[in-house]
Each structure stands twice: as structure tokens, then as C-alpha cells.
Design an enzyme around this catalytic site. Structure first.
Site, PDB file in Angstrom:
ATOM      1  N   GLU A  38      53.637  48.582  51.260  1.00 39.41           N
ATOM      2  CA  GLU A  38      54.546  48.783  50.121  1.00 39.41           C
ATOM      3  C   GLU A  38      53.827  49.698  49.099  1.00 39.41           C
ATOM      4  O   GLU A  38      52.606  49.573  48.904  1.00 39.41           O
ATOM      5  CB  GLU A  38      54.792  47.391  49.509  1.00 39.41           C
ATOM      6  CG  GLU A  38      55.654  47.309  48.277  1.00 39.41           C
ATOM      7  CD  GLU A  38      55.724  45.850  47.742  1.00 39.41           C
ATOM      8  OE1 GLU A  38      54.936  44.990  48.192  1.00 39.41           O
ATOM      9  OE2 GLU A  38      56.583  45.588  46.881  1.00 39.41           O
ATOM     10  N   LYS A 108      64.278  47.397  47.712  1.00 40.98           N
ATOM     11  CA  LYS A 108      63.881  45.977  47.762  1.00 40.98           C
ATOM     12  C   LYS A 108      64.866  45.109  46.978  1.00 40.98           C
ATOM     13  O   LYS A 108      65.108  45.346  45.786  1.00 40.98           O
ATOM     14  CB  LYS A 108      62.470  45.833  47.195  1.00 40.98           C
ATOM     15  CG  LYS A 108      61.847  44.457  47.327  1.00 40.98           C
ATOM     16  CD  LYS A 108      60.409  44.498  46.772  1.00 40.98           C
ATOM     17  CE  LYS A 108      59.643  43.205  47.003  1.00 40.98           C
ATOM     18  NZ  LYS A 108      58.268  43.294  46.453  1.00 40.98           N
ATOM     19  N   CYS A 141      57.840  43.109  51.513  1.00 37.40           N
ATOM     20  CA  CYS A 141      56.986  42.054  50.954  1.00 37.40           C
ATOM     21  C   CYS A 141      57.740  40.744  50.669  1.00 37.40           C
ATOM     22  O   CYS A 141      58.111  40.036  51.587  1.00 37.40           O
ATOM     23  CB  CYS A 141      56.246  42.585  49.737  1.00 37.40           C
ATOM     24  SG  CYS A 141      54.712  41.672  49.431  1.00 37.40           S
ATOM     25  N   VAL A 168      49.957  39.101  47.482  1.00 36.96           N
ATOM     26  CA  VAL A 168      48.930  38.492  46.642  1.00 36.96           C
ATOM     27  C   VAL A 168      48.899  36.965  46.805  1.00 36.96           C
ATOM     28  O   VAL A 168      47.972  36.318  46.349  1.00 36.96           O
ATOM     29  CB  VAL A 168      49.114  38.865  45.155  1.00 36.96           C
ATOM     30  CG1 VAL A 168      48.865  40.349  44.936  1.00 36.96           C
ATOM     31  CG2 VAL A 168      50.500  38.486  44.636  1.00 36.96           C
TER      32      VAL A 168
HETATM   33  C1  ACM Z   1      55.268  41.441  46.614  1.00 40.41           C
HETATM   34  O1  ACM Z   1      56.483  41.332  46.843  1.00 40.41           O
HETATM   35  N1  ACM Z   1      54.694  42.609  46.487  1.00 40.41           N
HETATM   36  C2  ACM Z   1      54.441  40.239  46.458  1.00 40.41           C
END
Ligand code: ACM
Length: 262
Positions: A38, A108, A141, A168
Site C-alpha cells: 500500500e 480503499k 490492508c 501495524v
Molecule cells: C492499514 O490499513 N494500513 C492498517
């Protein structure tokens, strides 16, 4: 088919250096699908919307040009993240590029933490792309924590989920075993490594990029703190068979009229 991840250590704001890092790591790489992290060219931890805005591009920008050249060099379909500027808004997006033949974007849908301060959430439905006889879905992510994301892609026939990430939290890699098992799809989760201490945030990215099989098996896993490239051969046709045993087909056995969605 051969699928690969390139786990990198992006330098915040330094697009050219981040492109070069991937160029060096892909010198001899040949694959059918390569997934990058990402926001691999910009870094992740912004201090303001203005800062993110300055690093945003249209889907024809520098990052697209780089991904196109990477696709020609490796012969692969490439999926990687960028900040997309679209009709005055910015999105945490991924581009899918195959040479100069195919270009698609995914914005996203499920934004994580302070991403909500910088980015607009995607409003387009999850989509599956049929390229070179393979059905590829994209999520980014934190989408992993919503089972509906993988399910929406799998119900549309996705065989592989390309999953650019900047993780993370410590849960995703384990969760992806279940996402893949319950949908009988493959996934390439490509994470980054390194630290970013900017504004209020101190993020340590957890590496551990992972190629997960349709039966939940981990086919490849990167170290948590090293740049790493891995290519794995998979038989993607396994993702077309949703039968767990002679009596259970995981899609035919679903009973949506008994489920609550709202
Ligand atoms: C994330 O969605 N970058 C934790």
C-alpha cells in the site's frame, strides 16, 4: 501461475528512491502477478491532508508510468498502492496495471485510523478483473478485518486477492489464513517494513508479507524487518472448487436468507 510479493522499506515522500528500490529488487524477477505494498511510493504517515494532497496523482501519473514499466520488464500484472487524486478528492488507492493493455483502480473502502483525516473512503463496489485467464480481486490492508471484502470478491469469482498493505497490527497474517480458507481463494498480502514517526504517530510496520493458499496454508512468508522478494507457483484452478469434502460446498451451503446484514 507465478505470484510474487516485493516487501519494501519506503522512504517518506521520496517517490523516485522508492521506485528505484523496487527496480533494483525486480532485476531478474519474472512472474504473472506481482503485488507491491500500500502507498509504496509515498510512505504512509501524513501530518496533514495538505501533505497527502501534495503527494497525490491521477491514475495516469508517475506511479502509473512506473508500474507500467515494471509490468513490461517483468511480464507481470502489477498491483500497488498510491494516493489517487480524483475529481478533487484524494483516496488511498491501488492501481492494477498490465503493460499498456489494462489499467484499473480500487479506492480503499475501509480506512484505518487517521487515514480518515486525509482520505475519502472508496464508494465503488469491490470488482474482479479477468486477465490472462485469471480472476484477480483487489483489497487494501485494513479491508481484511471486514470479512465482507474478501467474500464480495470471492462471490464474484476472484481466484486471487491482491492485497497491498501497510500493516501495524499483529493480526492480519493469521486472519488471512481464515479469509482464504473460508472463501477458498489465494491471497498475496504485501506489507512494508520500517518505522515512520511523523505528527502524532509512531508506526512500526510489521513486514511478514504472505502468500496464502486456498486451503489456509501459508506458501511464503517474509521476515518482519527485512526487504524481501518471493515468487511462488500456484495452481489457481484450486480456487474454483469450493468443495471442502463430498458433502460441503462452501458457497452452495451458504444460506443468505438467514443472515442479517444490517
Ligand atoms: C492499514 O490499513 N494500513 C492498517
Amino acid at each position: 501461475m507465478k505470484v510474487a510479493y516485493i516487501q519494501t522499506s519506503p522512504i517518506f515522500g521520496e517517490k523516485e528512491q522508492n521506485f528505484n528500490q523496487i527496480d533494483d529488487l525486480s532485476t531478474d524477477l519474472k512472474a504473472d502477478l506481482i503485488v507491491l505494498p500500500e502507498l509504496f511510493a509515498t510512505g504512509y504517515t501524513f501530518k496533514s491532508r495538505d501533505e497527502a494532497n501534495k503527494l497525490a496523482e491521477s491514475s495516469n501519473g508517475k506511479t502509473y508510468q512506473f508500474l507500467k514499466s515494471l509490468s513490461f520488464k517483468t511480464s507481470a500484472i502489477i498491483v500497488g498502492g498510491f494516493i489517487e487524486l480524483l475529481k478533487g478528492k484524494i483516496y488511498n488507492s491501488s492501481l492494477l496495471v498490465f503493460k499498456d493493455l489494462i489499467k484499473a483502480t480500487y479506492q480503499k473502502i475501509h480506512l484505518f485510523n487517521q487515514e480518515k483525516l486525509w482520505f475519502s473512503p472508496g464508494k465503488e463496489k469491490y470488482r474482479v478483473y479477468d486477465i490472462n485467464n485469471t480472476k484477480i480481486g483487489i483489497m487494501i490492508c485494513f479491508d481484511w478485518i471486514f470479512p465482507e471484502a474478501t467474500r464480495s470478491l470471492a462471490l464474484q469469482g476472484a481466484e486471487i486477492i491482491a492485497h497491498p498493505s501497510n500493516l501495524v497490527l499483529p493480526y492480519c497474517q493469521n486472519a488471512m489464513k481464515i479469509r482464504c480458507l473460508e472463501n477458498r481463494v489465494f491471497a498475496v498480502t504485501t506489507n512494508r517494513i520500517g518505522k515512520e514517526s511523523r505528527g502524532d504517530n509512531r508506526f512500526l510496520f510489521t513486514g511478514g508479507s504472505q502468500i496464502t493458499s486456498y486451503n489456509g496454508e501459508v506458501l511464503a512468508k517474509a521476515p518482519k524487518d527485512e526487504i524481501h522478494v518471493e515468487v511462488v507457483s500456484i495452481d489457481v484452478s484450486n480456487a474454483q472448487n469450493k468443495k471442502l469434502n463430498d458433502y460441503n460446498d462452501l458457497f452452495k451451503d451458504r444460506n443468505p436468507q438467514l443472515y442479517t446484514y444490517e
